[in-house]
Design a protein around this motif. Structure first.
Motif, PDB file in Angstrom:
ATOM      1  N   THR A   1      78.130  55.487  40.209  1.00  0.00           N
ATOM      2  CA  THR A   1      78.738  55.491  38.881  1.00  0.00           C
ATOM      3  C   THR A   1      79.114  56.919  38.504  1.00  0.00           C
ATOM      4  O   THR A   1      78.495  57.883  38.960  1.00  0.00           O
ATOM      5  CB  THR A   1      77.786  54.916  37.817  1.00  0.00           C
ATOM      6  N   LEU A   2      80.135  57.031  37.669  1.00  0.00           N
ATOM      7  CA  LEU A   2      80.600  58.327  37.172  1.00  0.00           C
ATOM      8  C   LEU A   2      80.750  58.226  35.661  1.00  0.00           C
ATOM      9  O   LEU A   2      81.337  57.263  35.157  1.00  0.00           O
ATOM     10  CB  LEU A   2      81.946  58.679  37.815  1.00  0.00           C
ATOM     11  N   ALA A   3      80.209  59.209  34.954  1.00  0.00           N
ATOM     12  CA  ALA A   3      80.288  59.230  33.489  1.00  0.00           C
ATOM     13  C   ALA A   3      81.337  60.238  33.040  1.00  0.00           C
ATOM     14  O   ALA A   3      81.343  61.380  33.495  1.00  0.00           O
ATOM     15  CB  ALA A   3      78.938  59.603  32.888  1.00  0.00           C
ATOM     16  N   THR A   4      82.230  59.810  32.169  1.00  0.00           N
ATOM     17  CA  THR A   4      83.171  60.721  31.515  1.00  0.00           C
ATOM     18  C   THR A   4      82.861  60.684  30.027  1.00  0.00           C
ATOM     19  O   THR A   4      82.623  59.613  29.466  1.00  0.00           O
ATOM     20  CB  THR A   4      84.635  60.307  31.761  1.00  0.00           C
ATOM     21  N   THR A   5      82.849  61.851  29.409  1.00  0.00           N
ATOM     22  CA  THR A   5      82.469  61.942  28.004  1.00  0.00           C
ATOM     23  C   THR A   5      83.589  62.563  27.192  1.00  0.00           C
ATOM     24  O   THR A   5      84.092  63.633  27.531  1.00  0.00           O
ATOM     25  CB  THR A   5      81.185  62.777  27.843  1.00  0.00           C
ATOM     26  N   GLU A   6      83.968  61.885  26.129  1.00  0.00           N
ATOM     27  CA  GLU A   6      84.968  62.381  25.187  1.00  0.00           C
ATOM     28  C   GLU A   6      84.233  62.910  23.961  1.00  0.00           C
ATOM     29  O   GLU A   6      83.413  62.208  23.376  1.00  0.00           O
ATOM     30  CB  GLU A   6      85.908  61.244  24.798  1.00  0.00           C
ATOM     31  N   ARG A   7      84.505  64.135  23.589  1.00  0.00           N
ATOM     32  CA  ARG A   7      83.882  64.740  22.400  1.00  0.00           C
ATOM     33  C   ARG A   7      84.955  64.965  21.340  1.00  0.00           C
ATOM     34  O   ARG A   7      86.032  65.453  21.639  1.00  0.00           O
ATOM     35  CB  ARG A   7      83.232  66.065  22.773  1.00  0.00           C
ATOM     36  N   TYR A   8      84.628  64.598  20.109  1.00  0.00           N
ATOM     37  CA  TYR A   8      85.579  64.758  19.014  1.00  0.00           C
ATOM     38  C   TYR A   8      84.819  64.879  17.704  1.00  0.00           C
ATOM     39  O   TYR A   8      83.628  64.593  17.631  1.00  0.00           O
ATOM     40  CB  TYR A   8      86.552  63.574  18.969  1.00  0.00           C
ATOM     41  N   ARG A   9      85.523  65.305  16.666  1.00  0.00           N
ATOM     42  CA  ARG A   9      84.938  65.402  15.320  1.00  0.00           C
ATOM     43  C   ARG A   9      85.457  64.235  14.484  1.00  0.00           C
ATOM     44  O   ARG A   9      86.647  63.937  14.483  1.00  0.00           O
ATOM     45  CB  ARG A   9      85.301  66.720  14.656  1.00  0.00           C
ATOM     46  N   ASP A  10      84.540  63.594  13.761  1.00  0.00           N
ATOM     47  CA  ASP A  10      84.954  62.479  12.912  1.00  0.00           C
ATOM     48  C   ASP A  10      85.498  63.016  11.584  1.00  0.00           C
ATOM     49  O   ASP A  10      85.623  64.226  11.397  1.00  0.00           O
ATOM     50  CB  ASP A  10      83.800  61.490  12.714  1.00  0.00           C
ATOM     51  N   ARG A  11      85.801  62.117  10.651  1.00  0.00           N
ATOM     52  CA  ARG A  11      86.383  62.525   9.358  1.00  0.00           C
ATOM     53  C   ARG A  11      85.460  63.425   8.565  1.00  0.00           C
ATOM     54  O   ARG A  11      85.912  64.221   7.745  1.00  0.00           O
ATOM     55  CB  ARG A  11      86.711  61.291   8.525  1.00  0.00           C
ATOM     56  N   ASN A  12      84.149  63.287   8.777  1.00  0.00           N
ATOM     57  CA  ASN A  12      83.173  64.109   8.059  1.00  0.00           C
ATOM     58  C   ASN A  12      82.916  65.439   8.759  1.00  0.00           C
ATOM     59  O   ASN A  12      82.079  66.213   8.321  1.00  0.00           O
ATOM     60  CB  ASN A  12      81.855  63.342   7.911  1.00  0.00           C
ATOM     61  N   GLY A  13      83.600  65.679   9.868  1.00  0.00           N
ATOM     62  CA  GLY A  13      83.430  66.930  10.595  1.00  0.00           C
ATOM     63  C   GLY A  13      82.244  66.932  11.553  1.00  0.00           C
ATOM     64  O   GLY A  13      81.913  67.978  12.115  1.00  0.00           O
ATOM     65  N   GLU A  14      81.608  65.785  11.720  1.00  0.00           N
ATOM     66  CA  GLU A  14      80.468  65.707  12.630  1.00  0.00           C
ATOM     67  C   GLU A  14      80.958  65.497  14.061  1.00  0.00           C
ATOM     68  O   GLU A  14      81.915  64.755  14.296  1.00  0.00           O
ATOM     69  CB  GLU A  14      79.540  64.555  12.232  1.00  0.00           C
ATOM     70  N   LEU A  15      80.277  66.160  15.005  1.00  0.00           N
ATOM     71  CA  LEU A  15      80.626  66.038  16.411  1.00  0.00           C
ATOM     72  C   LEU A  15      80.147  64.697  16.952  1.00  0.00           C
ATOM     73  O   LEU A  15      78.983  64.338  16.802  1.00  0.00           O
ATOM     74  CB  LEU A  15      80.002  67.184  17.215  1.00  0.00           C
ATOM     75  N   ARG A  16      81.061  63.944  17.551  1.00  0.00           N
ATOM     76  CA  ARG A  16      80.747  62.632  18.131  1.00  0.00           C
ATOM     77  C   ARG A  16      81.042  62.674  19.624  1.00  0.00           C
ATOM     78  O   ARG A  16      81.890  63.421  20.075  1.00  0.00           O
ATOM     79  CB  ARG A  16      81.601  61.538  17.498  1.00  0.00           C
ATOM     80  N   GLU A  17      80.338  61.826  20.368  1.00  0.00           N
ATOM     81  CA  GLU A  17      80.563  61.695  21.803  1.00  0.00           C
ATOM     82  C   GLU A  17      80.736  60.230  22.158  1.00  0.00           C
ATOM     83  O   GLU A  17      80.040  59.373  21.620  1.00  0.00           O
ATOM     84  CB  GLU A  17      79.382  62.248  22.608  1.00  0.00           C
ATOM     85  N   ASN A  18      81.662  59.964  23.055  1.00  0.00           N
ATOM     86  CA  ASN A  18      81.856  58.618  23.565  1.00  0.00           C
ATOM     87  C   ASN A  18      81.838  58.714  25.088  1.00  0.00           C
ATOM     88  O   ASN A  18      82.710  59.336  25.686  1.00  0.00           O
ATOM     89  CB  ASN A  18      83.194  58.049  23.073  1.00  0.00           C
ATOM     90  N   THR A  19      80.837  58.120  25.730  1.00  0.00           N
ATOM     91  CA  THR A  19      80.693  58.177  27.181  1.00  0.00           C
ATOM     92  C   THR A  19      81.124  56.854  27.796  1.00  0.00           C
ATOM     93  O   THR A  19      80.690  55.794  27.356  1.00  0.00           O
ATOM     94  CB  THR A  19      79.237  58.488  27.581  1.00  0.00           C
ATOM     95  N   GLU A  20      81.996  56.946  28.798  1.00  0.00           N
ATOM     96  CA  GLU A  20      82.441  55.782  29.565  1.00  0.00           C
ATOM     97  C   GLU A  20      81.819  55.869  30.949  1.00  0.00           C
ATOM     98  O   GLU A  20      81.761  56.940  31.549  1.00  0.00           O
ATOM     99  CB  GLU A  20      83.969  55.783  29.729  1.00  0.00           C
ATOM    100  N   TRP A  21      81.355  54.736  31.469  1.00  0.00           N
ATOM    101  CA  TRP A  21      80.791  54.666  32.808  1.00  0.00           C
ATOM    102  C   TRP A  21      81.772  53.948  33.714  1.00  0.00           C
ATOM    103  O   TRP A  21      82.272  52.879  33.374  1.00  0.00           O
ATOM    104  CB  TRP A  21      79.450  53.945  32.788  1.00  0.00           C
ATOM    105  N   HIS A  22      82.058  54.558  34.854  1.00  0.00           N
ATOM    106  CA  HIS A  22      83.023  54.018  35.814  1.00  0.00           C
ATOM    107  C   HIS A  22      82.315  53.695  37.122  1.00  0.00           C
ATOM    108  O   HIS A  22      81.494  54.479  37.593  1.00  0.00           O
ATOM    109  CB  HIS A  22      84.138  55.036  36.082  1.00  0.00           C
ATOM    110  N   ASN A  23      82.638  52.543  37.701  1.00  0.00           N
ATOM    111  CA  ASN A  23      82.110  52.161  39.013  1.00  0.00           C
ATOM    112  C   ASN A  23      83.054  52.715  40.073  1.00  0.00           C
ATOM    113  O   ASN A  23      84.243  52.398  40.082  1.00  0.00           O
ATOM    114  CB  ASN A  23      82.024  50.635  39.137  1.00  0.00           C
ATOM    115  N   ILE A  24      82.529  53.550  40.960  1.00  0.00           N
ATOM    116  CA  ILE A  24      83.331  54.236  41.970  1.00  0.00           C
ATOM    117  C   ILE A  24      83.024  53.645  43.342  1.00  0.00           C
ATOM    118  O   ILE A  24      81.856  53.434  43.689  1.00  0.00           O
ATOM    119  CB  ILE A  24      83.025  55.752  41.988  1.00  0.00           C
ATOM    120  N   VAL A  25      84.076  53.390  44.121  1.00  0.00           N
ATOM    121  CA  VAL A  25      83.936  52.881  45.484  1.00  0.00           C
ATOM    122  C   VAL A  25      84.698  53.817  46.413  1.00  0.00           C
ATOM    123  O   VAL A  25      85.912  54.004  46.271  1.00  0.00           O
ATOM    124  CB  VAL A  25      84.487  51.450  45.619  1.00  0.00           C
TER     125      VAL A  25
END
Length: 165
Positions: free
Chosen positions: A38-62
């Motif tokens: 598996t491989l994790a990619t993480t997107e980091r961004y700031r929400d409307r309140n200026g707080e740092l958020r992370e969204n991690t996607e997991w990918h199955n690699i062959v």
């Protein structure tokens, strides 16, 4: 025309699981090597309140054949990778009769980008994949031939020439 291309940079989530598919036993051959992880990619961004958020996607690699060899030797949990490949969705029916689906990235190009996480066993030697050196073009250099030194004599008191200075 169609295009199925995926490019990912992320961190490996678990050590690769390597196996061999059944080969032609009559010919004494071993089947193709395949590595899955598996491989994790993480997107980091700031929400409307200026707080740092992370969204991690997991990918199955062959990874198949040569890419599976590289994964087996050099890829471990925490390794940072660049992967180019294509999406493939498979389906199967489990033991209870339920149809299941999975989406995988089939590796076309795998490159190691970083070292493993230093928090892992620091006494363990770090293995790094060294890609084969690409031949580099060098323009031919003109050959220098040795010229014998020639004595130059200057007559400072001689006849003046017609130069204006």
């Amino acid at each position: 025309m169609s295009l199925n291309k995926v490019m990912l940079i992320g961190n490996v989530g678990r050590d690769p699981e390597v196996r061999y598919l059944d080969g032609n036993a009559a010919a004494g051959g071993q089947g193709a090597k395949v590595a899955t992880f598996t491989l994790a990619t993480t997107e980091r961004y700031r929400d409307r309140n200026g707080e740092l958020r992370e969204n991690t996607e997991w990918h199955n690699i062959v990874a198949w054949r040569n890419s599976a060899d590289v994964a087996e030797k050099f890829v471990h949990k925490g390794t940072q990778l660049y992967i180019e490949g294509r999406l493939r969705t498979r389906s199967w029916t489990d033991q209870s009769g339920t149809k299941k689906f999975t989406t995988e990235i089939i590796v076309d190009n795998l490159q190691l980008l970083g070292r493993r996480d230093d928090s892992q066993n620091a006494a363990e030697p770090q293995q790094q994949y060294q890609p084969q050196a690409q031949p580099q073009f060098r323009a031919p250099q003109p050959q220098q031939t040795a010229q014998p030194e020639q004595a130059v004599s200057i007559d400072l008191d001689g006849p003046s020439d017609d130069l204006p200075f």
